[in-house]
Motif scaffolding. Structure first.
Motif, PDB file in Angstrom:
ATOM      1  N   MET A 137      28.214 -13.669  17.841  1.00 27.26           N
ATOM      2  CA  MET A 137      27.746 -12.307  17.535  1.00 27.26           C
ATOM      3  C   MET A 137      26.625 -12.358  16.496  1.00 27.26           C
ATOM      4  SD  MET A 137      29.947  -9.231  15.865  1.00 27.26           S
ATOM      5  CE  MET A 137      28.970  -7.929  15.150  1.00 27.26           C
TER       6      MET A 137
ATOM      7  N   ALA B 110      24.495 -11.632  13.191  1.00 26.01           N
ATOM      8  CA  ALA B 110      24.887 -11.250  11.839  1.00 26.01           C
ATOM      9  C   ALA B 110      24.539  -9.794  11.615  1.00 26.01           C
ATOM     10  CB  ALA B 110      24.160 -12.141  10.850  1.00 26.01           C
ATOM     11  N   SER B 111      25.455  -9.044  11.015  1.00 26.35           N
ATOM     12  CA  SER B 111      25.151  -7.636  10.833  1.00 26.35           C
ATOM     13  C   SER B 111      25.250  -7.165   9.388  1.00 26.35           C
ATOM     14  CB  SER B 111      26.050  -6.789  11.735  1.00 26.35           C
ATOM     15  OG  SER B 111      27.380  -7.194  11.586  1.00 26.35           O
TER      16      SER B 111
ATOM     17  N   ASN C  55      31.219 -16.885   8.079  1.00 20.71           N
ATOM     18  CA  ASN C  55      31.586 -15.696   8.855  1.00 20.71           C
ATOM     19  C   ASN C  55      30.379 -15.228   9.678  1.00 20.71           C
ATOM     20  OD1 ASN C  55      31.989 -12.828   9.493  1.00 20.71           O
ATOM     21  ND2 ASN C  55      33.851 -13.042   8.273  1.00 20.71           N
ATOM     22  N   ASP C  56      30.525 -15.172  10.990  1.00 16.99           N
ATOM     23  CA  ASP C  56      29.351 -14.900  11.834  1.00 16.99           C
ATOM     24  C   ASP C  56      28.932 -13.428  11.851  1.00 16.99           C
ATOM     25  OD1 ASP C  56      31.320 -13.823  13.389  1.00 16.99           O
ATOM     26  OD2 ASP C  56      31.005 -15.122  15.126  1.00 16.99           O
ATOM     27  N   LYS C  57      29.642 -12.575  11.108  1.00 18.86           N
ATOM     28  CA  LYS C  57      29.213 -11.169  11.032  1.00 18.86           C
ATOM     29  C   LYS C  57      28.449 -10.892   9.747  1.00 18.86           C
ATOM     30  CE  LYS C  57      33.239  -9.835  13.681  1.00 18.86           C
ATOM     31  NZ  LYS C  57      34.645  -9.505  13.558  1.00 18.86           N
TER      32      LYS C  57
ATOM     33  N   VAL D 243      35.145  -7.876   5.696  1.00 13.98           N
ATOM     34  CA  VAL D 243      34.049  -7.611   6.634  1.00 13.98           C
ATOM     35  C   VAL D 243      34.500  -6.625   7.708  1.00 13.98           C
ATOM     36  CG1 VAL D 243      32.646  -8.716   8.452  1.00 13.98           C
ATOM     37  CG2 VAL D 243      32.887  -9.804   6.205  1.00 13.98           C
ATOM     38  N   ASP D 244      35.696  -6.831   8.205  1.00 12.04           N
ATOM     39  CA  ASP D 244      36.261  -5.936   9.222  1.00 12.04           C
ATOM     40  C   ASP D 244      36.408  -4.510   8.700  1.00 12.04           C
ATOM     41  OD1 ASP D 244      36.897  -7.262  11.612  1.00 12.04           O
ATOM     42  OD2 ASP D 244      38.825  -6.161  11.577  1.00 12.04           O
TER      43      ASP D 244
ATOM     44  N   ILE E 112      32.920  -2.995   8.502  1.00  9.73           N
ATOM     45  CA  ILE E 112      32.325  -2.707   9.816  1.00  9.73           C
ATOM     46  C   ILE E 112      33.075  -1.585  10.533  1.00  9.73           C
ATOM     47  CG2 ILE E 112      31.901  -3.661  12.139  1.00  9.73           C
ATOM     48  CD1 ILE E 112      31.186  -6.322  10.766  1.00  9.73           C
TER      49      ILE E 112
END
Ligand SMILES: NC(=O)c1ccc[n+]([C@@H]2O[C@H](COP(=O)([O-])OP(=O)(O)OC[C@H]3O[C@@H](n4cnc5c(N)ncnc54)[C@H](O)[C@@H]3O)[C@@H](O)[C@H]2O)c1
Length: 350
Positions: free
Chosen positions: A1, A3-4, A27-29, A309-310, A313
Motif C-alpha cells: 500500500m 504510504a499515506s 510500517n507501510d502506511k 496508525v489505524d 486512518i
C-alpha cells in the motif's frame, strides 16, 4: 500500500533510535518525514542514520513547515505535555511516550487538548499491546474469573538502573522506577481489570541503593546525584471493594528480577506472565494454560505503531485512551504524596 501518513518525531534519543523510528519506518502506511531535537548533533545523526529527509532543532518550526499528520513524542517526561499539547493545537495526532506527563495535572491538560482538538492522543503504554496481554484481556472480559477483588503487580529488577539520559533527574522525569518502569505494569493491570476507580492509596518509596556506587549491568549511573526512587510499594483501594498491591524496583536486594501481574476473582485466578488460569471446577482444583493464542509471535512495538496508525486512518479510538493514562498518573501522584506524608491519601475524582 502507498504510504499515506506523514509523521514527524520529537526527540532523537535512546528510545526513538532504538525502537520508535525503525518501527514506524517498517510500517507501510507511514512516511517518517522529519525529526526535531534540541541537540543539533542528535538531529544530524538521526537524519543520516535513518535517512529522514528533514531535521529541526525547534519542534514548532517542524510543525509549521512540514505538512505532518501526526507526531511521535520521545523526549524526557518534562516535555511530554507542552509538546503534545502544541501538536494537538496544530491539528496533529500524537503518540506520546510513557509516562503521559510529569504529573496528573499536566496529564489532564493533555486529555483536554486532545478532546478539544478531536485528534488522537495515544500514550505508549506498549505492555497492553503484547499478545499475552490481549489474550488475558479476552479471558478476563469473558467474566470467567467472576468478580475480581485482588490484583498483584510486581515489576522488580535486582539491578537495572538506567545509566543514560536523564532517568535519575527528578525535574526532567518526575520520578524513578515507578514512572519509568512501574507505570507499564500498572497501566496494563488497570486495563485488564476494566479500569476500576481508585479511591485511596497508601504508598512508600525508597532511595537507598541508587545513591551508592553499585553493581549494575546497565552501566554506572550518576549515583552522587540520584534524585529519584529506586523502589516503590503501594496498596490501592478501588471502588467496589477491589484492592491492588504494587511493588516496583530498579534496584532491590532480591534473588532474581521478575515481572508479574495476577488477578484473583470469585470464580478463578489468572497470571499474565506466563498466561495461566486457575479455578475450582467439577469438585477439583485445576490450572489451564494456552499453547497458542493470536499474535503470539508479534512484537508489542509493531502492534503499538499499527494501533496508532489505524486509529488515525480509520478515525477510531486507539487502545490506550488519554483518560486511562491520566488515571495511571493520578495513582502515581498519590503514591508519591502518600510516601511524602506517611499516611494513606484519597484520590480526588473531581
Ligand atoms: N516505551 C518504553 O518502553 C520506553 C523505554 C525507554 C524510554 N521511554 C520513554 O521515552 C522518553 C525518552 O527516553 P529516552 O531513553 O529516549 O531518553 P534520551 O534522553 O535518550 O532521549 C531524549 C531526547 O529528547 C531530546 N529533547 C529534550 N528536550 C527536547 C525538546 N524540548 N524538544 C526536542 N527534543 C528534546 C534530547 O536532546 C534527547 O535527544 C521518556 O519519556 C521515556 O520514559 C519509553
Amino acid at each position: 500500500m502507498t504510504a499515506s501518513l506523514r509523521i514527524g518525531f520529537v526527540g532523537a534519543g535512546g528510545i526513538a533510535r532504538a525502537m520508535q523510528i525503525p518501527t514506524f519506518q517498517k510500517n507501510d502506511k507511514v512516511q517518517v518525514v522529519a525529526i526535531a531535537d534540541v541537540v543539533q548533533q542528535a538531529v544530524d545523526a538521526a537524519v543520516v542514520d535513518f535517512g529522514i529527509p528533514h531535521g529541526y532543532t525547534d519542534y514548532r518550526e517542524m510543525f509549521t513547515k512540514e505538512e505532518l499528520n501526526a507526531v511521535v513524542v520521545c523526549t524526557p517526561n518534562k516535555f511530554h505535555a507542552p509538546i503534545s499539547i502544541a501538536a494537538l493545537d496544530q491539528g496533529l495526532h500524537v503518540l506520546c511516550e510513557k509516562p503521559m506527563a510529569l504529573n496528573a495535572t499536566e496529564a489532564a491538560a493533555m486529555t483536554r487538548a486532545a478532546r478539544a482538538s478531536g485528534k488522537i492522543l495515544m500514550i505508549a503504554y506498549r505492555y497492553r499491546q503484547q499478545a499475552v496481554a490481549r489474550a488475558a484481556k479476552t479471558i478476563i472480559a469473558s467474566g470467567e474469573l467472576g468478580e475480581i477483588y485482588m490484583i498483584r503487580v510486581n515489576g522488580l529488577r535486582r539491578r537495572g538502573i538506567p545509566s543514560w539520559g536523564v532517568f535519575t533527574n527528578k525535574e526532567m522525569q518526575g520520578g524513578g522506577a515507578l514512572v519509568d518502569y512501574g507505570v507499564h505494569l500498572l497501566d496494563l493491570a488497570l486495563w485488564l481489570a476494566g479500569n476500576p476507580r481508585p479511591l485511596e492509596v497508601s504508598g512508600i518509596t525508597s532511595r537507598r541503593l541508587g545513591t551508592r556506587p553499585n553493581v549494575n549491568p546497565w552501566g554506572q549511573w550518576d549515583y552522587e546525584n540520584f534524585q529519584v526512587e529506586d523502589h516503590a510499594a503501594a496498596f490501592i483501594r478501588f471502588a467496589g471493594g477491589t484492592a491492588m498491591q504494587l511493588e516496583v524496583s530498579w534496584a532491590l536486594n532480591i534473588a532474581d528480577s521478575s515481572e508479574s501481574i495476577s488477578f484473583s476473582g470469585t470464580e478463578g485466578g489468572l497470571d499474565v506472565f506466563p498466561l495461566k488460569v486457575y479455578n475450582a471446577k467439577h469438585g477439583m482444583l485445576g490450572n489451564w494454560e494456552p499453547i497458542w493464542f493470536p499474535g503470539k509471535d508479534q512484537k508489542d512495538w509493531d502492534l503499538q505503531a499499527a494501533d496508532f496508525v489505524d486509529a488515525v486512518i480509520k478515525g477510531h479510538e486507539p487502545t490506550v485512551k488519554p483518560e486511562e493514562a491520566q488515571r495511571v498518573s493520578q495513582i502515581v501522584d498519590a503514591i508519591y504524596a502518600s510516601s511524602e506524608c506517611g499516611a494513606a491519601v484519597n484520590i480526588d475524582q473531581s
